[in-house]
Design a protein around this motif. Structure first.
Motif, mmCIF file in Angstrom:
data_model
loop_
_atom_site.group_PDB
_atom_site.id
_atom_site.type_symbol
_atom_site.label_atom_id
_atom_site.label_comp_id
_atom_site.label_asym_id
_atom_site.label_seq_id
_atom_site.Cartn_x
_atom_site.Cartn_y
_atom_site.Cartn_z
ATOM 1 N N ILE A 144 0.838 -1.201 0.000
ATOM 2 C CA ILE A 144 0.000 0.000 0.000
ATOM 3 C C ILE A 144 0.875 1.253 0.000
ATOM 4 C CG2 ILE A 144 -1.758 1.297 1.289
ATOM 5 C CD1 ILE A 144 -2.808 -1.451 2.317
ATOM 6 N N ALA A 145 1.910 1.272 0.844
ATOM 7 C CA ALA A 145 2.773 2.454 0.936
ATOM 8 C C ALA A 145 3.396 2.804 -0.410
ATOM 9 C CB ALA A 145 3.871 2.233 1.976
ATOM 10 N N PHE A 146 3.743 1.800 -1.186
ATOM 11 C CA PHE A 146 4.416 2.057 -2.463
ATOM 12 C C PHE A 146 3.537 2.774 -3.486
ATOM 13 C CE2 PHE A 146 8.781 0.452 -3.340
ATOM 14 C CZ PHE A 146 9.158 0.380 -2.016
ATOM 15 N N ILE A 147 2.248 2.863 -3.207
ATOM 16 C CA ILE A 147 1.399 3.681 -4.080
ATOM 17 C C ILE A 147 2.005 5.076 -4.209
ATOM 18 C CG2 ILE A 147 -0.838 4.886 -4.205
ATOM 19 C CD1 ILE A 147 -2.095 2.337 -2.944
ATOM 20 N N TYR A 148 2.528 5.596 -3.095
ATOM 21 C CA TYR A 148 3.052 6.960 -3.177
ATOM 22 C C TYR A 148 4.273 7.091 -4.096
ATOM 23 C CZ TYR A 148 4.663 11.569 -2.716
ATOM 24 O OH TYR A 148 5.084 12.814 -3.072
ATOM 25 N N PRO A 149 5.385 6.423 -3.806
ATOM 26 C CA PRO A 149 6.557 6.644 -4.684
ATOM 27 C C PRO A 149 6.312 6.243 -6.140
ATOM 28 C CG PRO A 149 6.990 4.882 -3.074
ATOM 29 C CD PRO A 149 5.717 5.550 -2.652
ATOM 30 N N THR A 151 3.643 6.438 -7.785
ATOM 31 C CA THR A 151 2.816 7.465 -8.437
ATOM 32 C C THR A 151 3.567 8.787 -8.584
ATOM 33 O OG1 THR A 151 0.768 6.490 -7.599
ATOM 34 C CG2 THR A 151 0.675 8.803 -8.250
ATOM 35 N N GLN A 173 -2.903 11.490 -13.531
ATOM 36 C CA GLN A 173 -4.084 11.063 -12.760
ATOM 37 C C GLN A 173 -4.513 9.659 -13.171
ATOM 38 O OE1 GLN A 173 -5.479 12.778 -10.081
ATOM 39 N NE2 GLN A 173 -3.634 13.983 -10.405
ATOM 40 N N PHE A 176 -2.092 7.278 -11.555
ATOM 41 C CA PHE A 176 -2.396 7.214 -10.119
ATOM 42 C C PHE A 176 -3.574 6.248 -9.880
ATOM 43 C CE2 PHE A 176 -3.763 10.343 -6.417
ATOM 44 C CZ PHE A 176 -3.657 9.308 -5.506
ATOM 45 N N LYS A 177 -4.636 6.434 -10.624
ATOM 46 C CA LYS A 177 -5.795 5.540 -10.472
ATOM 47 C C LYS A 177 -5.418 4.089 -10.777
ATOM 48 C CE LYS A 177 -8.942 9.168 -12.062
ATOM 49 N NZ LYS A 177 -9.983 9.542 -13.053
ATOM 50 N N VAL A 180 -3.438 2.571 -7.844
ATOM 51 C CA VAL A 180 -4.309 2.288 -6.696
ATOM 52 C C VAL A 180 -5.199 1.078 -6.994
ATOM 53 C CG1 VAL A 180 -6.192 3.167 -5.257
ATOM 54 C CG2 VAL A 180 -4.290 4.678 -5.865
ATOM 55 N N VAL A 183 -3.074 -2.114 -6.686
ATOM 56 C CA VAL A 183 -2.726 -2.474 -5.302
ATOM 57 C C VAL A 183 -3.958 -3.015 -4.578
ATOM 58 C CG1 VAL A 183 -1.926 -1.599 -3.076
ATOM 59 C CG2 VAL A 183 -0.751 -0.920 -5.175
ATOM 60 N N LEU B 33 7.296 5.776 2.055
ATOM 61 C CA LEU B 33 6.512 6.721 1.248
ATOM 62 C C LEU B 33 7.062 8.137 1.326
ATOM 63 C CD1 LEU B 33 4.575 7.799 3.662
ATOM 64 C CD2 LEU B 33 3.014 6.056 2.863
ATOM 65 N N TYR B 148 -7.633 7.248 -3.875
ATOM 66 C CA TYR B 148 -7.689 8.152 -5.023
ATOM 67 C C TYR B 148 -8.647 9.340 -4.815
ATOM 68 C CZ TYR B 148 -7.868 10.571 -9.289
ATOM 69 O OH TYR B 148 -7.818 11.609 -10.177
ATOM 70 N N PHE B 176 -1.378 13.527 0.292
ATOM 71 C CA PHE B 176 -1.354 12.244 -0.420
ATOM 72 C C PHE B 176 -0.592 11.204 0.420
ATOM 73 C CE2 PHE B 176 0.279 10.393 -4.808
ATOM 74 C CZ PHE B 176 -0.268 9.156 -4.505
ATOM 75 N N VAL B 180 -2.171 7.758 2.237
ATOM 76 C CA VAL B 180 -1.635 6.416 1.958
ATOM 77 C C VAL B 180 -1.122 5.773 3.253
ATOM 78 C CG1 VAL B 180 0.155 5.115 0.743
ATOM 79 C CG2 VAL B 180 -1.073 6.930 -0.449
#
Lengths: 196, 196
Positions: A144-149, A151, A173, A176-177, A180, A183, B33, B148, B176, B180
């Motif tokens: 889940i945390a890796f969504i940030y880097p 993106t 965008q 990003f979607k 997410v 994940v 993150l 998101y 953001f 997350v």
């Protein structure tokens, strides 16, 4: 797409299990994160923009993971040192994942492969694809945390081919979607029965 | 912060269980993150910017959920209709959550409350706080998916008080990361033993 040369990349093959998530579940999930046909179009554009930058993106991501012992840990062997062959094998599939995220239709084959990717991070199948002796499991919190880097760091690459700021923003965008969404799907093997 | 008037808001009280996640785990997660002291400063700035816009933000978010039957479903009662009192009670705490995300130090009390929030979405404690008869559980995939909309829709509100585009962008990136980070923590009750 020329993908026959990537060991362990089994997209669309009979060895990929069927996802327990239905296409209707996927549609509902896409609605929850406002994913539309416009995002698909901007992902295709992103696929063209990123195609010849994949190695640069991977250099950045691998540099990030490599600079944090508690992250590179998930690539280490019994002696506590990173397994270079394992890192290299994952890297090839990670590059293909960038292209698949942009270019593949999000259909049953795609859904099945998201399940497979989740299993390969989870203790169910981690290390099996590359036949390595590494730590057995990547925790859900890091997925889940890796969504940030994953993106945030892609945006400069999306801006490198002369698209307008508005186009870059729309590509970003959509990316990003898409991250997410994936994940969320990868979390399936981690969740208790009925909790996903 | 004047919070005594929010029913079920138990931040910092003895009724909140201790998080099974350690402060060291939290530090490692923040590194994954890229969350730094600079993000804390920009979250405080965001807290000032958003303070008098909370109701407008909640109107937007509630409008979004309310317009999707498969999302408002998690607020429905035995007759399949949304429970207005439940929606209203959650809304007050949701508003406070916006402010807490920006203004609270991410310490042990904060960590404990993230665990509590996770439990209140999970079947362990859903509906208990408001003593309602609603559906028993919010799926993990929707917790993740909401990263998101909760992230994307906040940006225009951050831009409404005359800050420079660079400041708005930094506030938005900090937000953001904070979202997350929290969703990663909320996933704890959903994960199989050892999988979090």
């Amino acid at each position: 797409m020329s993908t026959v040369s990537i060991p362990g990349y089994t997209y669309g093959t009979a060895s990929v299990p069927r996802s327990p998530v239905t296409l209707q579940d996927l549609e509902n999930l896409k609605k929850a994160l406002l994913f539309t046909a416009e995002d698909e179009r901007y992902l295709r554009m992103a696929g063209q923009v990123l195609a010849d930058q994949v190695e640069d993106i991977l250099d950045l991501w691998y540099g990030f993971v490599g600079s944090h012992p508690h992250l590179v840990y998930y690539f280490t062997g019994p002696d506590g040192k990173p397994l270079a062959d394992y890192l290299g094998a994952v890297r090839k599939r990670f590059g293909q994942w960038i292209l698949d995220t942009c270019n593949r239709p999000y259909d049953q084959a795609w859904l099945n492969y998201q399940y497979e990717i989740g299993l390969r991070h989870h203790r169910t199948k981690k290390n099996q694809t590359d036949k390595v002796r590494s730590v057995p499991h990547i925790p859900l919190r890091y997925l889940i945390a890796f969504i940030y880097p994953i993106t945030a760091t892609i945006k400069p690459f999306l801006a490198k081919k002369g698209h307008s700021p508005e186009e870059v923003e729309k590509m970003h965008q959509a990316w990003f979607k898409a991250v997410v969404l994936q994940v969320a799907l990868w979390s399936y093997p981690y969740a208790k029965e009925g909790d996903f």
